[in-house]
Design a protein around this motif. Structure first.
Motif, PDB file in Angstrom:
ATOM      1  N   CYS A  84      35.616  36.996  47.625  1.00 61.31           N
ATOM      2  CA  CYS A  84      35.756  35.876  48.551  1.00 61.31           C
ATOM      3  C   CYS A  84      36.348  36.465  49.814  1.00 61.31           C
ATOM      4  CB  CYS A  84      36.587  34.723  47.991  1.00 61.31           C
ATOM      5  SG  CYS A  84      38.362  34.851  48.209  1.00 61.31           S
ATOM      6  N   CYS A  88      41.706  40.406  48.771  1.00 60.59           N
ATOM      7  CA  CYS A  88      42.925  40.828  48.069  1.00 60.59           C
ATOM      8  C   CYS A  88      42.818  42.302  47.691  1.00 60.59           C
ATOM      9  CB  CYS A  88      43.094  40.026  46.780  1.00 60.59           C
ATOM     10  SG  CYS A  88      43.309  38.275  47.044  1.00 60.59           S
ATOM     11  N   CYS A 118      42.897  36.583  41.599  1.00 58.28           N
ATOM     12  CA  CYS A 118      42.364  35.520  40.750  1.00 58.28           C
ATOM     13  C   CYS A 118      41.403  36.177  39.765  1.00 58.28           C
ATOM     14  CB  CYS A 118      41.676  34.444  41.595  1.00 58.28           C
ATOM     15  SG  CYS A 118      40.037  34.897  42.178  1.00 58.28           S
TER      16      CYS A 118
HETATM   17  S1  SF4 Z   1      40.985  38.258  43.944  1.00 58.99           S
HETATM   18 FE1  SF4 Z   1      40.173  36.178  44.070  1.00 58.99          FE
HETATM   19  S2  SF4 Z   1      41.209  35.278  45.869  1.00 58.99           S
HETATM   20 FE2  SF4 Z   1      41.431  37.506  46.004  1.00 58.99          FE
HETATM   21  S3  SF4 Z   1      39.705  38.197  47.259  1.00 58.99           S
HETATM   22 FE3  SF4 Z   1      39.094  38.362  45.104  1.00 58.99          FE
HETATM   23  S4  SF4 Z   1      38.058  36.448  44.727  1.00 58.99           S
HETATM   24 FE4  SF4 Z   1      39.261  36.125  46.559  1.00 58.99          FE
END
Ligand code: SF4
Length: 967
Positions: A84, A88, A118
């Motif tokens: 996304c 992160c 996440c």
């Molecule tokens: S860990 Fe989850 S919130 Fe973070 S960039 Fe990846 S998909 Fe997005």
């Protein structure tokens, strides 16, 4: 907060080491009832994460081999998640004996995500090892869309594309070349490439995503995105399911919870009891599209209860201009401003808002008072949801920002800052000048205020002959499936007079890649270079996505020249691809393109990827010093840690920054409004005798009154307004079974198109039933699992019902991201998630899709593929939606008026029907609502409005006589 005392279970768990000792001294510090975690403390909590000095040789024991002790030696290399926009931090664990990536964990050195992810972060390993992934460049055989492919070399792909682009440029057909991006996250790179080619060729997905909210924010203060300081807030108001799926999902979610742990109250406006709503202190299940009415009622209460921030309003809103324009009979005094606002919003009583929205007046009142009391520490966010779903959805963000202005929380600690205050912008080598072209297929005259490219209308523009695409790149972009009206996209893709050459740059097979000429495999999170920087809190950071196997090879003394040499198969990355392509378009440098892609250190030679990033990194404030301390180059530092914190978290109130003497030299102050101008450009504003930077608006302040809206033919929206949506209760005929369908929410475990190759994610979420309240289900005599026919403006889809109290009565909802498909002739792709479908073209423009098979176990190199237990791949709903462009912001308004029906005997689960003739009619109906350019001075767009890939100012003036007879 009653957290300090450990429960019996916590005590026991801490003692036996099952959980860390959260109650040991120093772990909790209370400031009255507020718990405080400093960044250092958060880092301490990750004390069990391998320290960076051991990242080149880390030993772990394989839990699956227990009780045997099987050791694995890992090399740990950081990168960033690509699933996304949040980017992160991830760390790849590379097995040193096999050279394979075994797993991903968080990166505690990433200031945005601070070690947390996440579910989609660690699921990156599924995407990397997916047996269906595309490993080599492919060229279509036979007719476009027939599903036959042959492997080609990167050289062949590059030469084919370069020849075609060169020809188009030489023939001055610049507007026939476009790059259309789905998932971005490539800070600054394409701003380097496309203007270097001299084209206005950027198209994005933003008009089906966030441009509604962006417009609402921009019209206030010239910034298009909010950066809420959740962790420091006293009151947080969210208009979306932010904790579960919102923008900057994990980084924001962790800070919202942190804010709550420190005593902040959380309110959520959402017709669905989302995970976010369930974690909130207040849930406001509003009728979709009425959010602005609720917000204006709150504004009125704040005004009437004298809870507003007088100094802020007095200094930082353009109230004098407002009174002069809208109340010329009134004396220009601050008191008259407040009285005029109360008068303007007097109909927005909490009772009126309750009538519109269904949210109880008492709750609206209580929340308004709490927001007023929170004052500057009021954080809020409105992203896709309401702003992306309604005619006039942009007004929701505008009314939300009104509360931020009233409380003086704009840019305050614990308040809501403009996003760009917390975002790093790279400086690229050999930067090109802005292009001298304006592409009306992206920014047509009908939508002069559209905040981003009118991408959802591209197939309709092509259909009615406004132009063609000679070379079209789709980049991690799947409009056939993600966009409304996917069959019209498919019709245009199949027509070679509309799309000459379609190159799909994609890590996976997608419904759009099936209709490409070239399918070019691009890397996932651990297979590509990008830099990322996002506004996750009141600080600024930059992160480095990198191909981890390439980086491991570099560290191990066996560097590779091109990323595809280290990646699986010949999966490449776009950075090197664009550099290479640019050189081939202009091999001798005569077109002026090549010079932009030459090494800054080795004149005349091609820039390398290390040189490109080193150039950027050595210009980041503080990074050279940090790198030097460790004896590393800036590039090596970023490769080692994966991220760098540029500013720690005190970037507040930047509008109050003072202009320097140097900046003020040669400037003049507008006597009327205090705006400071230099060389024809506004640079600041006088506030209480001081020259401050202000905001990038015509008044350099928050514009409660917008002359821009008046000048561009929307005088009725000169101030924050509630606009009744296209799915307002007044326009639905309940007697015919009409409902509003909310199709905009997502399940937190899914990614638009890319969870299809992540088995863990699909295992968790693989259906998208229609959420329906028990009262509505009873009316229709529906039970959970019953089939329902959802009729849209252009067709229908057959789905199943899920009866749940989590839905507001009178509203139904269906999550996106599910309902993926492939046809019998298509390559195996995303088999964890795709139904096999049959698509029939029954008459001109009449498309019928039916599911031949659901998901089933399959043989592959992954033994889990035989263990698939889910069968139902859901239903593709977006393809049955017509385009609904908001006439002002340009945003596609996602909510659908649907007519619910009991299916007939021939209707089956997953059946879809669409008439693209009707969808073209609906397009024309919405187009007729637009108020086209030119605006003042023959402009096609206000000069002060942001624009992606802003062209040269000279292109802003419409020169043809037909559209601008005065020029
Ligand atoms: S860990 Fe989850 S919130 Fe973070 S960039 Fe990846 S998909 Fe997005």
């Amino acid at each position: 907060m009653g957290y300090k005392k450990a429960s019996f279970i916590e005590n026991l768990a801490e003692k036996i080491g099952l959980i860390p000792d959260l109650h040991k001294e120093g772990y909790q510090e209370f400031d009255s009832d507020m718990r405080h975690f400093s960044d250092e403390k958060v880092a301490e909590m990750y004390e069990n994460f391998p320290p960076p000095e051991k990242w080149n040789d880390w030993i772990e024991f394989d839990p699956k081999s227990w009780p045997k002790k099987k050791k694995t030696n890992y090399q740990i290399v950081p990168t960033t998640c690509f699933n996304c926009e949040s980017a992160c931090g991830l760390t790849a664990f590379i097995d040193k004996s096999s050279g394979e990536i075994k797993k991903f964990e968080g990166n505690p050195y990433h200031p945005g995500s601070r070690g947390r992810n996440c579910a989609k972060g660690p699921a990156t390993i599924n995407q990397v090892t997916d047996p269906d992934r595309i490993l080599f460049p492919l060229k279509r055989k036979g007719k476009r869309g027939d599903g036959e492919w042959e492997r080609i070399s990167w050289d062949e792909a590059l030469d084919t594309i370069a020849d075609r682009i060169r020809k188009a440029l030489k023939e001055d057909r610049h507007n026939e070349i476009a790059y259309h991006v789905g998932r971005p996250g490539h800070e600054g790179f394409m701003n380097w490439v496309l203007p270097s080619w001299g084209i206005d060729g950027h198209n994005s997905h933003t008009n089906i995503c966030s441009s509604g909210a962006r417009f609402g924010y921009n019209i206030w203060y010239g910034y298009d995105r909010p950066s809420p300081d959740h962790a420091e807030a006293k009151f947080i108001l969210l208009i979306s399911a932010h904790l579960e799926s919102g923008h900057y999902f994990n980084p924001h979610a962790q800070r919202i919870i942190e804010g709550k742990m420190k005593g902040a109250k959380l309110a959520t406006m959402d017709p669905r009891l989302s995970n976010t709503a369930s974690m909130s202190d207040y849930w406001m299940p509003s009728y979709p599209g009425t959010e602005a009415a609720v917000l204006l009622a709150m504004a009125l209460i704040i005004l009437e209860e004298n809870l507003y921030n007088r100094p802020y309003l007095e200094n930082w809103t353009n109230w004098q201009e407002y009174l002069e324009a809208k109340h010329p009979d009134k004396e220009i005094t601050f008191e008259n401003y407040i009285e005029a606002m109360k008068e303007e919003y007097k109909e927005f009583t909490p009772e009126f808002a309750e009538k519109e929205s269904g949210v109880k007046a008492e709750m609206i009142r209580e929340i308004a008072v709490k927001i007023g009391e929170a004052g500057e520490r009021f954080a809020s966010h409105n992203w896709r949801s309401a702003g992306a779903s309604n005619l006039g959805g942009w007004a929701v963000a505008r009314c939300l920002h009104f509360l931020t202005v009233l409380t003086g929380a704009v840019g305050a600690k614990g308040g809501t800052s403009p996003n760009s205050w917390n975002k790093f912008k790279p400086e690229v080598p050999n930067p090109p000048k802005p292009q001298k072209k304006w592409n009306e297929l992206h920014f047509p005259k009908e939508y002069p205020l559209a905040f981003f490219e009118m991408s959802q209308l591209l197939p309709h523009f092509l259909k009615e002959g406004r132009g063609k695409m000679d070379v079209y790149f789709s980049r991690v972009f799947n409009p056939v499936w993600t966009y409304p009206d996917g069959f019209t996209w498919m019709e245009m893709f199949m027509d070679e007079t509309k799309f000459g050459l379609h190159a799909a740059l994609t890590p996976i097979w997608s419904e759009t890649a099936f209709f490409a000429d070239l399918v070019l495999p691009m890397g996932l999170a651990p297979e590509r270079h990008d830099i990322n920087s996002y506004a996750t809190h009141g600080g600024t950071w930059v992160a480095f996505r990198q191909p981890v196997l390439r980086e491991a090879a570099r560290r191990n003394g066996t560097p590779v020249q091109y990323t595809y040499e280290a990646n699986p198969g010949e999966v490449w990355e776009e950075d090197e691809f664009w550099i290479e392509l640019s050189w081939r378009i202009d091999p001798d440098g005569s077109m002026g393109i090549r010079k932009h892609f030459e090494s800054p250190k080795r004149p005349g030679e091609k820039i390398t990827i290390e040189e490109y990033y080193q150039y950027i990194f050595e210009r980041i404030q503080g990074l050279p010093e940090a790198a030097k301390k460790e004896g590393l180059s800036e590039f090596e530092y970023m490769s080692k840690y994966g991220a760098f914190e540029i500013e720690k978290g005190e970037s507040y109130k930047k509008n109050e920054n003072l202009l320097s003497k140097e900046q003020l030299k040669g400037s003049v102050v507008d006597k009327k409004n205090g705006v400071i101008r230099k060389n024809g450009k506004d640079i600041g504003v006088m506030i209480n005798g001081e020259a401050m930077v202000g905001f990038p608006t015509p008044s350099r302040k928050n514009e409660f009154y917008s002359q821009t809206m008046v000048d561009w033919n929307w005088p009725e929206y000169s101030t924050p307004t509630y606009i009744k949506s296209h799915i307002h209760n007044d326009v639905l005929d309940k007697s015919k079974g009409e409902y509003v369908l909310v199709p905009t929410f997502r399940l937190p475990t899914l990614i638009h198109s890319r969870s299809g190759n992540a088995k863990w994610l699909v295992e968790i979420s693989n259906r998208n039933p229609i959420w329906m309240h028990p009262e509505d289900a009873a009316k229709w005599n529906f039970k959970t699992g019953d089939l329902v026919k959802m009729n849209t403006d252009i067709g229908y889809f057959i789905d199943k019902v899920w009866v749940t109290q989590s839905m507001k009565p009178g509203v139904v909802a269906c999550s996106h991201h599910i309902g993926r498909w492939r046809r019998e002739q298509d390559s195996d792709g995303n088999r964890w998630a795709t139904n096999t479908v049959d698509i029939e073209n029954t008459a001109t423009g009449q498309w019928k899709m039916s599911t031949k098979r659901g998901i089933k176990p399959f043989e592959s190199s992954d033994s889990d593929s035989k263990r698939i237990f889910w069968k139902d791949g859901g239903v593709h709903q977006n393809i049955t939606h017509a385009v609904h462009p908001d006439p002002i912001s340009g945003m596609h308004t996602w909510h659908q008026r649907v007519r619910i029906e009991k299916p007939g005997p021939d209707d089956n689960y997953g059946d879809i029907f669409v008439d693209t003739n009707k969808s073209h009619e609906v397009y024309k109906e919405w187009l007729a609502m637009a108020r086209p350019a030119p605006g003042p001075d023959g402009l096609r767009r206000p000069l002060w409005f942001k624009r992606a890939f802003k062209p040269d100012e000279s292109t802003y003036y419409i020169k043809d006589d037909k559209n601008n007879p005065e020029k």
